[in-house]
Design an enzyme around this catalytic site. Structure first.
Site, short mmCIF file in Angstrom:
data_model
loop_
_atom_site.label_atom_id
_atom_site.label_comp_id
_atom_site.label_asym_id
_atom_site.label_seq_id
_atom_site.Cartn_x
_atom_site.Cartn_y
_atom_site.Cartn_z
N HIS A 54 -3.50 2.75 -4.72
CA HIS A 54 -2.77 2.55 -3.46
C HIS A 54 -1.33 2.09 -3.72
CE1 HIS A 54 -6.05 3.19 -0.63
NE2 HIS A 54 -6.84 2.46 -1.39
N GLU A 92 -10.47 1.70 -4.76
CA GLU A 92 -10.21 3.12 -4.57
C GLU A 92 -9.16 3.71 -5.51
OE1 GLU A 92 -11.44 3.60 0.12
OE2 GLU A 92 -9.34 3.21 -0.35
N ASP A 95 0.87 -1.17 0.00
CA ASP A 95 0.00 0.00 0.00
C ASP A 95 0.90 1.21 0.00
OD1 ASP A 95 -2.20 1.92 0.65
OD2 ASP A 95 -3.30 0.08 1.06
#
Length: 643
Positions: free
Chosen positions: A226, A282, A149
């Site tokens: 990410h 996301e 991440d």
């Protein structure tokens, strides 16, 4: 004479028979037959194991008589789970006398998982092994490692050494300090560098330890979003080609797929898991709209938008993983633009994505944030350590039922399990992480194993108390359930005031992300709880501007509403509130202006009433709350009270 009992009634039955009370088992077995009498042992129980064909490889049966214990199972997993049941009944050998009984047991779902975010804050091998022990005790069988991440890359990759020499380290130990700074990375060994990574030998040790306890370790390599840490180390894989300028891989470049396939090849060689998790959540995709490489790819592949471009990327990765004999799992955003064949979906933004995926014939693991995200506070936030916010007590976690009534029966075979997720942005220490997992992960373990009809929260709460005591004796940090404060007191009873049931006109439209109960919400007599997402708080990204109609001119002495502030999810107090009144609904006069005195920098969960005392007669009350000036900030209120 034999009689059949769900094991949640074991403690009661034992007490009635006058026998020593063994620990009630978690998760509740499928069925339990109490046969009378007790089995006593001095040291270890006398146990005989017999291999016997059973429909499920994790199923087992166990018969306890005055002479000993007999276990039947078709495979090693079933035998192992039988011993976990026996361990719980004897409380790890602390109890020397147990009831004679017969147990027949098998799991409800084949996937019963826990998620570990080791990117935001790195966890040691010993910490993971300790959690594996607890998972095994409660018959959980999947450990999901979120290895990559923006906050740090945590896995040795031989072909790309900068991932661990540079992208695994940062100047700030605490994630939120790094997040609010420049979000840069540091060289391994540099002064103050925080981070870490797992060597391949570390991973082999974790996998073997988990395998001995019938737990499969699933790696997650995040894509396309990410990925700030990768693109700082290898900026040529992003659209801009520059470090610290992007979070998403560039799917227009073949170098991106060369990188991902090389990384995944090393991951697949290392992890023997059925699944490889590829993230997919996301992704901002903003640069894709102007990137020449992305636009060229979209033209060549006849892709209509960037969602379809993401789908193209996931399809290619899925095909590559499939060519290696594995399957992909992705967060439910991988639905956007079209789902890759054979992909399994992890549904976190509620359950709808999972339901849609099941209807299309895809396997689904349910982990909706409102029930399965353990990074929310589990008790009154003012008593709890720092968290991302919200309120998710044990009772709500336990109350989650994966089989939604809207699911077609023909799709239910694709619902393969549940998972407890803990994101660690606000959870720097191992002790804090354990505290957030236990006992809520135990609740989901019972959801994943036990049949719907055998589950009861009051029983579970009684059964889990001694389990938590034992865990603390064994060195785990757990939430102290016996000292639970509970929900916000105002939310536990109805509000009574003159505006209850009054109609409300919204001069600014309701934001459908947080509508609460719609146009009746602000006068329904229901106060909000500790969480903005509990369905009782109404959220606005604009000013709040509503007019309450009391139905007739009436004396009014008080008007007010309570707002919430919590900086983590960007919820702030209004800059000011204006209160207007009118007898005819046409001409309004300002009676009060209340200014905010709470700093936006305060990190705590706060509630503040913006109200006024008055002495008037009116029918209409216009309540206006002005945005506080924080870009993207929310206003949340629960009720407009009139007395």
């Amino acid at each position: 004479m034999k009689f059949l009992l769900p094991l949640c009634l074991l403690v009661i039955a034992a007490a009635e028979l006058g026998a020593q009370t063994p620990e009630a088992i978690i998760p509740v077995p499928s069925e339990y037959t109490l046969t009378g009498g007790t089995y006593r042992f001095k040291e270890e129980p006398s146990v005989k194991v017999v291999r016997s064909a059973m429909s499920c490889p994790e199923a087992y049966s166990m018969k306890i008589t005055r002479n000993g214990v007999k276990i039947k199972a078709s495979g090693d997993a079933g035998i192992f789970y039988a011993f976990q049941t026996l361990d719980q009944m004897t409380r790890g050998g602390r109890i020397k006398e147990i009831l004679c009984c017969e147990i027949n047991d098998s799991p409800r779902f084949r996937y019963r998982g826990m998620h570990f975010d080791v990117s935001r804050h790195f966890r040691s091998v010993e910490f993971l092994k300790k959690q594996i022990d607890a998972m095994a005790s409660f018959k959980m069988n999947r450990m999901h490692l979120h290895l990559t991440d923006g906050a740090g890359w945590r896995l040795q990759i031989d072909a790309y050494p900068r991932l661990t020499e540079f992208a695994a380290w940062r100047p700030q130990q605490i994630w939120k300090d790094w997040w609010t700074a420049d979000r840069h990375y540091a060289e391994e060994g540099s002064a103050g560098a925080y981070g870490g990574y797992y060597t391949k030998d570390d991973i082999r040790e974790i996998i073997e330890y988990a395998h001995q306890r019938h737990i499969e370790v699933i790696p997650e390599i995040e894509m396309p979003g990410h990925s700030e840490e990768v693109l700082a180390a290898y900026p040529e894989l992003g659209c801009s080609g520059l470090p610290y300028k992007q979070a998403d891989f560039c799917p227009g470049k073949e170098k991106t797929f060369e990188f991902l396939e090389t990384v995944l090849s090393e991951v697949i060689e290392l992890f023997p898991s059925e699944y490889i998790h590829i993230g997919g959540d996301e992704a901002g995709k903003g640069l894709w709209k102007t990137c020449p490489d992305c636009q060229k790819r979209m033209r060549e592949e006849n892709l209509g938008d960037v969602d379809e471009l993401q789908s193209y990327m996931i399809h290619r990765i899925s095909e590559f993983v499939s060519s290696k004999g594995r399957k992909i799992i992705g967060w439910d955003e991988i639905l956007d633009g079209g789902l890759a064949p054979g992909a399994t979906v992890m549904s976190w933004r509620g359950t709808q994505g999972g339901i849609e995926s099941m209807a299309m014939g895809h396997d689904v693991i349910m982990c909706p944030g409102n029930f399965c995200y353990l990074d929310h506070a589990q008790d009154a936030p003012f008593r709890e350590p720092e968290s991302i916010g919200g309120y998710l007590p044990l009772e709500i976690v336990y109350g989650y039922e994966p089989e939604d009534v809207t699911m077609p029966k023909e799709s239910l075979d694709h619902l393969i399990g549940v998972q407890a997720n803990l994101w660690s942005e606000y959870i720097p220490s191992d002790q804090h992480a354990e505290y957030m997992y236990w006992p809520r992960a135990i609740a989901l373990a019972e959801t994943g194993w036990s049949s719907r009809g055998n589950r009861d929260y009051d029983s579970f709460r009684k059964r889990v108390m001694p389990v938590l005591e034992r865990m603390r004796e064994d060195g785990y940090s757990t939430f102290c359930l016996e000292n639970e404060y509970g929900e916000r007191k105002l939310a536990q009873s109805g509000l009574k005031h003159k505006a209850v049931g009054a109609s409300v006109k919204y001069n600014q439209p309701i934001n459908m992300s947080y509508p609460a109960s719609g146009e009746t919400s602000l006068t329904d007599g229901v106060a909000g709880g500790w969480s903005n997402s509990d369905g009782r708080w109404q959220g606005f990204l604009s000013d709040v501007d509503v007019t309450v109609d009391l139905g007739e001119v009436t004396p009014v002495h008080y008007v007010g509403a309570t707002f919430m502030q919590l900086a983590g999810p960007y919820i702030f107090m209004p800059e000011k509130v204006e209160i207007y009144v009118s007898r005819d609904g046409a001409e309004f006069g300002l009676i009060s202006e209340i200014w905010n005195d709470v700093s936006v920098k305060c990190p705590d969960l706060l509630f503040r009433s913006f109200d006024t005392l008055c002495d008037i007669e009116t029918r209409y009350i216009r309540y206006v709350a002005r945005q506080g000036g924080v870009p993207g900030g929310w206003l949340f209120l629960d009720e407009i009270i009139v007395n």
